[in-house]
Scaffold this active site. Structure first.
Site, PDB file in Angstrom:
ATOM      1  N   ARG A  77      49.735  39.068  25.858  1.00  0.00           N
ATOM      2  CA  ARG A  77      48.584  38.874  26.741  1.00  0.00           C
ATOM      3  C   ARG A  77      48.944  37.970  27.908  1.00  0.00           C
ATOM      4  O   ARG A  77      48.613  38.256  29.067  1.00  0.00           O
ATOM      5  CB  ARG A  77      47.443  38.273  25.923  1.00  0.00           C
ATOM      6  CG  ARG A  77      46.223  37.803  26.704  1.00  0.00           C
ATOM      7  CD  ARG A  77      45.186  37.316  25.704  1.00  0.00           C
ATOM      8  NE  ARG A  77      44.108  36.572  26.317  1.00  0.00           N
ATOM      9  CZ  ARG A  77      44.161  35.278  26.612  1.00  0.00           C
ATOM     10  NH1 ARG A  77      45.293  34.600  26.391  1.00  0.00           N
ATOM     11  NH2 ARG A  77      43.133  34.655  27.137  1.00  0.00           N
ATOM     12  N   PHE A 189      49.316  30.955  26.541  1.00  0.00           N
ATOM     13  CA  PHE A 189      49.346  30.998  28.007  1.00  0.00           C
ATOM     14  C   PHE A 189      48.212  30.173  28.604  1.00  0.00           C
ATOM     15  O   PHE A 189      48.429  29.402  29.552  1.00  0.00           O
ATOM     16  CB  PHE A 189      49.233  32.453  28.475  1.00  0.00           C
ATOM     17  CG  PHE A 189      49.221  32.638  29.970  1.00  0.00           C
ATOM     18  CD1 PHE A 189      50.387  32.859  30.677  1.00  0.00           C
ATOM     19  CD2 PHE A 189      48.024  32.596  30.678  1.00  0.00           C
ATOM     20  CE1 PHE A 189      50.375  33.026  32.058  1.00  0.00           C
ATOM     21  CE2 PHE A 189      47.988  32.764  32.058  1.00  0.00           C
ATOM     22  CZ  PHE A 189      49.170  32.985  32.749  1.00  0.00           C
ATOM     23  N   ASP A 190      46.997  30.299  28.074  1.00  0.00           N
ATOM     24  CA  ASP A 190      45.826  29.602  28.622  1.00  0.00           C
ATOM     25  C   ASP A 190      46.020  28.089  28.604  1.00  0.00           C
ATOM     26  O   ASP A 190      45.825  27.403  29.611  1.00  0.00           O
ATOM     27  CB  ASP A 190      44.575  29.932  27.815  1.00  0.00           C
ATOM     28  CG  ASP A 190      44.198  31.395  27.858  1.00  0.00           C
ATOM     29  OD1 ASP A 190      45.102  32.238  27.756  1.00  0.00           O
ATOM     30  OD2 ASP A 190      43.001  31.686  27.974  1.00  0.00           O
ATOM     31  N   THR A 191      46.389  27.575  27.431  1.00  0.00           N
ATOM     32  CA  THR A 191      46.540  26.136  27.288  1.00  0.00           C
ATOM     33  C   THR A 191      47.665  25.608  28.176  1.00  0.00           C
ATOM     34  O   THR A 191      47.515  24.574  28.844  1.00  0.00           O
ATOM     35  CB  THR A 191      46.832  25.772  25.826  1.00  0.00           C
ATOM     36  OG1 THR A 191      45.804  26.293  24.987  1.00  0.00           O
ATOM     37  CG2 THR A 191      46.912  24.259  25.651  1.00  0.00           C
TER      38      THR A 191
END
Length: 245
Positions: A77, A189-191
């Protein structure tokens, strides 16, 4: 005043059934709510689907003039988001989950935080007092809160509460300066994006959301938690050299 350009990324993996409803709903909302203010596009970011998702994505890109498809053969993702955001030239680059768990009334404030208020990153947060969360299991709630508590422990100067909500936006500058340094190709990825953005001096705004749990979520708690902990240790002790222009 000229319109701002907005690109909304939908990362997908084997979502042949969910994708048409998502694009139809999102296209209708953008057309009815933001046609006068935004030049908007939707990017379907397929990462290694083995069902008919690529074919469905191509059909949707032909059906809707503001929809395009980009594809990676490798899964991940974060890998798909990174590719799509770096390919985009939009002023504001967003992403949201294909299940549209976050209600779309929060999209306007998310984009305005970047375009009008000068934030580098804007994120949906399920943990703000004004947020409304429905259908979430106790197990997922405990794991999410424990993870965000761990981030606060390891990064005391962190200024966000909900790292994992699949509803975020970045400015052109953050996309250019920070996104290339994000290493994780998966859910972390977000963090990593948030921590590197803060390290580079960008401000993050949290937006309250109305969020409804998707019982068909593809997130696997144990493997994702392991990936997240390894990622936190890597970022904490091997920091990337991210700088603003």
């Amino acid at each position: 005043m000229s319109k701002i350009s907005v690109d909304i990324i939908i990362p997908v993996l084997n979502e042949e059934h969910s994708l048409p409803r998502c694009i139809a709903t999102l296209d209708e909302h953008l057309t009815s709510s933001f046609a006068n203010d935004w030049n908007w596009n939707i990017t379907i970011a397929d990462n290694g689907s083995q069902d008919a998702t690529p074919e469905v994505g191509r059909q949707l890109s032909s059906q809707y003039p503001n929809v395009r498809l980009t594809r990676l053969e490798q899964r991940g993702r974060g890998r798909a988001l990174k590719k799509a955001w770096l390919e985009s030239s939009a002023d504001v680059r967003c992403f949201m989950d294909v299940d549209l768990s976050t209600r779309l009334e929060s999209l306007g404030p998310l984009v305005e935080a970047i375009a009008k208020e000068g934030y580098g990153v804007a994120i949906g947060s399920r943990l703000l007092p004004q947020s409304r969360v429905e259908g979430r299991t106790l197990k997922r709630e405990i794991v999410s809160r424990a993870y965000n508590a761990l981030i606060r422990l390891m990064f005391p100067r962190k200024t966000f509460r909900d790292a994992q909500c699949g509803f975020k936006a970045v400015s052109r500058e953050v996309a250019d300066n920070v996104v290339p340094h994000v290493e994780n190709p998966g859910w972390f990825f977000d963090t990593e994006l948030l921590l590197l953005s803060l390290r580079a001096g960008y401000r993050i705004k949290e937006i309250p959301v109305h969020w409804i749990d998707d019982p068909d979520t593809r997130v696997r708690i144990v493997s994702t938690a392991s990936e997240d902990i390894k990622g936190l240790l890597r970022v904490r002790f091997s920091p990337a050299d991210v700088k603003r222009n």
